[in-house]
Design an enzyme around this catalytic site. Structure first.
Site: not given
Ligand code: PRP
Length: 174
Positions: A98-99, A102, A151, A164
């Site tokens: 995961e990146d 949150d 953010f 990105r």
């Molecule tokens: C982001 C991020 C994680 C997730 C974390 O993805 O890459 O996968 O949100 O948030 P959380 O812990 O509140 O679930 P996003 O849904 O924005 O899609 P993306 O990776 O395509 O930007």
């Protein structure tokens, strides 16, 4: 939406050091049985690419594309599978890449999504952890940075699909 000036929050050198450290930890734990790295798109693509190159393990790589944010800066709370996992993970040691974690909903969702596929184990590696925003408890096995409730964009992370490509992790100036 208008472009806003990104301000560096975590430098590319700090990211590099964190990736080296995480790779060492992962290698130590998995050297006898290399994992399948499951990258959650899109945000983790850059982290995965850097990590896999220093890991020095014969890993398998798979992708699943999930989405929770829509266009905003706050998770919508609804996780959507945009692109399914196509690999068979039965009896495999899965390491989710995961990146950012949150609210924790995405990782919580992933555990439920993977369970019927009967992996041997599921662990989680995230570059960033934002514990102040947690709604769903998650166990993180490998973590690059714990950050406050700001953010962040760059190094794979977006705001409305922008930023990105940035090599550093940044916050957006108003
Ligand atoms: C982001 C991020 C994680 C997730 C974390 O993805 O890459 O996968 O949100 O948030 P959380 O812990 O509140 O679930 P996003 O849904 O924005 O899609 P993306 O990776 O395509 O930007």
């Amino acid at each position: 939406m208008a472009w806003r000036t990104p301000k560096v929050f975590i430098t590319r050198n700090q990211i590099y050091d964190a990736v080296q450290r995480l790779a060492e930890e992962i290698r130590r734990d998995y050297w006898t049985a290399p994992p399948l790295l499951l990258s959650t798109l899109k945000g983790s693509f850059m982290f995965l690419a850097d990590l896999v190159r220093v890991l020095d393990l014969p890993v398998e790589i798979a992708f699943v594309r999930l989405s929770s944010y829509g266009g905003g800066t706050v998770s919508s709370g609804q996780i959507e599978v945009v692109q399914d996992l196509s690999e068979d993970i039965h009896d495999k040691a899965v390491l989710v890449i995961e990146d950012i974690i949150d609210s924790g909903r995405t990782v919580g969702f992933l555990h439920a999504y993977l369970a019927p596929r009967a992996p041997a184990s599921v662990r989680v590696c995230t570059l960033l952890d934002k514990p102040q925003r947690r709604q769903v408890p998650v166990t993180i096995d490998y973590c690059g940075f714990t950050i406050p409730d700001v953010f962040v964009v760059g190094y794979g992370l977006d705001w409305n699909e922008q930023y990105r490509h940035l090599p550093d992790i940044c916050v957006l100036e108003p």
